[in-house]
Design an enzyme around this catalytic site. Structure first.
Site, PDB file in Angstrom:
ATOM      1  N   HIS A  46       1.016   4.848  -2.579  1.00 44.92           N
ATOM      2  CA  HIS A  46       0.721   5.644  -3.920  1.00 44.92           C
ATOM      3  C   HIS A  46       1.930   6.262  -4.310  1.00 44.92           C
ATOM      4  O   HIS A  46       2.593   6.992  -3.970  1.00 44.92           O
ATOM      5  CB  HIS A  46      -0.276   6.874  -3.299  1.00 44.92           C
ATOM      6  CG  HIS A  46      -1.683   6.366  -2.658  1.00 44.92           C
ATOM      7  ND1 HIS A  46      -2.739   6.260  -3.270  1.00 44.92           N
ATOM      8  CD2 HIS A  46      -1.783   5.904  -1.368  1.00 44.92           C
ATOM      9  CE1 HIS A  46      -3.535   5.624  -2.352  1.00 44.92           C
ATOM     10  NE2 HIS A  46      -2.944   5.477  -1.300  1.00 44.92           N
ATOM     11  N   ASP A  87       2.190   4.143   2.545  1.00 43.66           N
ATOM     12  CA  ASP A  87       0.942   5.234   2.130  1.00 43.66           C
ATOM     13  C   ASP A  87       1.468   6.190   1.062  1.00 43.66           C
ATOM     14  O   ASP A  87       1.651   6.156   0.174  1.00 43.66           O
ATOM     15  CB  ASP A  87       0.370   5.657   3.277  1.00 43.66           C
ATOM     16  CG  ASP A  87      -1.374   5.834   2.873  1.00 43.66           C
ATOM     17  OD1 ASP A  87      -1.455   5.591   1.567  1.00 43.66           O
ATOM     18  OD2 ASP A  87      -1.752   6.666   3.679  1.00 43.66           O
ATOM     19  N   HIS A 118      -5.974   0.092   5.048  1.00 47.71           N
ATOM     20  CA  HIS A 118      -5.973   0.606   6.423  1.00 47.71           C
ATOM     21  C   HIS A 118      -6.723  -0.125   7.212  1.00 47.71           C
ATOM     22  O   HIS A 118      -6.422  -1.244   7.901  1.00 47.71           O
ATOM     23  CB  HIS A 118      -6.331   2.051   6.489  1.00 47.71           C
ATOM     24  CG  HIS A 118      -5.554   2.855   5.740  1.00 47.71           C
ATOM     25  ND1 HIS A 118      -4.365   3.432   6.032  1.00 47.71           N
ATOM     26  CD2 HIS A 118      -5.927   3.512   4.540  1.00 47.71           C
ATOM     27  CE1 HIS A 118      -3.783   4.263   5.323  1.00 47.71           C
ATOM     28  NE2 HIS A 118      -4.548   4.162   4.138  1.00 47.71           N
ATOM     29  N   GLU A 132     -10.376   3.579   7.648  1.00 48.85           N
ATOM     30  CA  GLU A 132      -9.121   4.579   7.718  1.00 48.85           C
ATOM     31  C   GLU A 132      -9.553   5.881   8.745  1.00 48.85           C
ATOM     32  O   GLU A 132      -9.347   5.724   9.981  1.00 48.85           O
ATOM     33  CB  GLU A 132      -8.771   5.178   6.528  1.00 48.85           C
ATOM     34  CG  GLU A 132      -7.343   6.024   6.766  1.00 48.85           C
ATOM     35  CD  GLU A 132      -6.755   6.611   5.693  1.00 48.85           C
ATOM     36  OE1 GLU A 132      -5.563   7.227   5.633  1.00 48.85           O
ATOM     37  OE2 GLU A 132      -7.501   6.556   4.568  1.00 48.85           O
ATOM     38  N   HIS A 189      -9.989   1.256   0.095  1.00 50.97           N
ATOM     39  CA  HIS A 189      -9.620   1.921   1.384  1.00 50.97           C
ATOM     40  C   HIS A 189     -10.776   2.064   2.257  1.00 50.97           C
ATOM     41  O   HIS A 189     -11.971   2.350   1.572  1.00 50.97           O
ATOM     42  CB  HIS A 189      -9.240   3.404   0.924  1.00 50.97           C
ATOM     43  CG  HIS A 189      -7.848   3.688   0.484  1.00 50.97           C
ATOM     44  ND1 HIS A 189      -7.399   3.312  -0.743  1.00 50.97           N
ATOM     45  CD2 HIS A 189      -6.972   4.445   1.054  1.00 50.97           C
ATOM     46  CE1 HIS A 189      -6.194   3.442  -0.937  1.00 50.97           C
ATOM     47  NE2 HIS A 189      -5.937   4.363   0.075  1.00 50.97           N
ATOM     48  N   HIS A 200       0.820  -1.277   0.031  1.00 50.60           N
ATOM     49  CA  HIS A 200      -0.067   0.090  -0.023  1.00 50.60           C
ATOM     50  C   HIS A 200       0.813   1.311  -0.028  1.00 50.60           C
ATOM     51  O   HIS A 200       1.197   1.616   1.091  1.00 50.60           O
ATOM     52  CB  HIS A 200      -0.884   0.106   1.053  1.00 50.60           C
ATOM     53  CG  HIS A 200      -1.858   1.211   1.238  1.00 50.60           C
ATOM     54  ND1 HIS A 200      -3.434   0.817   1.258  1.00 50.60           N
ATOM     55  CD2 HIS A 200      -1.938   2.538   1.128  1.00 50.60           C
ATOM     56  CE1 HIS A 200      -4.029   1.952   1.201  1.00 50.60           C
ATOM     57  NE2 HIS A 200      -3.333   3.110   1.159  1.00 50.60           N
TER      58      HIS A 200
END
Length: 372
Positions: free
Chosen positions: A30, A308, A250, A229, A226, A28
């Site tokens: 980005h 992340d 998450h 979170e 997602h 995970h």
């Protein structure tokens, strides 16, 4: 954030992690949240694009989260730099290549990087998020360019990278495009689809997202979402039951619904945990000794550790490892277990997944029959 990370320190207990840092799996992260500040400045200069700060130090300071805030504040950080990268072929390919180099230096041997093709395009995208003039780079072009950068990076740095394409909660009309791109590039680097964005929008019920994920199921496109979170446990339930998520991005607030939590433990659902991220976005208590991850760890849940958006959190994967070791009493065996679970839960084809597991098991001195 840099000062806070320094406070983590390096002591004798950290040294046992060193061997593991050369063999990590990350699921995970980005791509657009992992761009080098130096690259942003150089690209902006050659494209004659104005940035909100002039020097590398000033841009770094502006783009990072210094203290725990909100998810909205975090998302606003992208507005400072994405307009410099989006819509430029050379820049898109470059950030993909540099991403592989960065992950190789961190000791990651396999990583799944996610991004929205539409947010890096400048043609056929309405609205244009970064106030750019229309151009000739479509979302399809973006995927091809990222794939090129990843392939060249993999060849140069020997770290395997695959892509997950993101749907965005506030843009359901893009989602069918995203799943079609996943299908088109399924044998060329793209291994899954994701839904990201503001959980408060009840986006699971949007027809565009539902149709896209239904098509993903029909087409055997792997799915992560997602959820949980900053949103409540109900969002996690919807991600699993409506969108048929195979992994949860998450998922901290799953613990608010103990029945759901126990159900997902039994199903061996994989949770993509991001400790430093969760602190700075306000997703969890800023006191790491109270982090939900401790419960997941004690219950032997299936989860991974991830960065992340390291550009914004001024972190590395090693930072996240140090945090959980120092504040959550992670052991060497737990680090091994979570990486094995990450490999088992990755979206690689079966044969490649088996090779990854063999590589980790051999390096960790473990037999697969030991239960890891």
């Amino acid at each position: 954030m840099a000062q806070w990370c320094a406070n983590v320190g390096v002591d004798m207990q950290i040294y046992f992690i060193a061997a593991l840092l050369s063999l990590q799996v990350e699921l995970h992260v980005h791509l657009d949240g992992a761009i080098r500040i130096k690259t942003i400045i150089e690209v902006a200069k050659w494209r004659e694009i104005t940035l909100p700060a002039g020097s590398e130090d000033e841009m770094k300071d502006l783009c990072k989260m210094h203290e725990p805030g909100t998810l909205t504040e975090f998302l606003g950080k992208f507005n400072h730099y994405m307009h410099a990268i989006a819509g430029d072929r050379e820049a898109i390919k470059r950030i993909a290549y540099e991403f592989v180099e960065t992950k190789a230096k961190e000791g990651v041997i396999y990583v799944e990087a996610r991004y929205s093709p539409h947010l890096l395009a400048n043609k056929g995208v309405d609205p244009l998020h970064w106030n750019q003039k229309p151009g000739d780079i479509t979302p399809d072009d973006v995927v091809d360019l990222v794939n090129q950068g990843f392939k060249e990076g993999e060849k140069a740095f020997k770290t395997k990278v695959r892509s997950i394409l993101c749907c965005l909660s506030h843009m359901p009309n893009w989602s069918m495009d995203v799943v079609e791109l996943c299908k088109k590039y399924s044998k060329d680097g793209v291994v899954g689809i994701d839904l990201a964005g503001d959980e408060s929008m009840d986006c699971v019920s949007y027809p565009g997202h539902k149709r896209a994920f239904e098509e993903a199921v029909r087409s055997e496109v792997h799915r992560t979402v997602h959820a949980g979170e900053v949103g409540h446990a109900g969002v996690v339930r919807e991600a699993v039951e409506v969108l048929k998520a195979e992994r949860i991005g998450h998922g901290y607030h799953t613990l608010e619904d103990q029945a759901l939590y126990k159900q997902l433990l039994q199903q061996n659902m994989h949770f993509e945990m991001c400790p430093i991220s969760s602190r700075l976005t306000g997703a969890c208590d800023p006191d790491f000794t109270k982090h939900p991850l401790i419960t997941f760890m004690k219950d032997k849940a299936n989860y991974s550790l991830n960065t992340d958006d390291p550009t914004i959190f001024d972190s590395t994967l090693n930072s996240d490892y140090q945090v959980v070791q120092k504040y959550m009493d992670f052991t060497e065996e737990e680090f091994k277990r979570l990486n094995i679970n990450a490999a088992k839960s990755c979206f690689l084809p079966a044969e490649e997944k088996e090779e990854l597991l063999e590589q980790l098991s051999k390096a960790y001195g473990m037999l697969k029959s030991t239960g890891f």
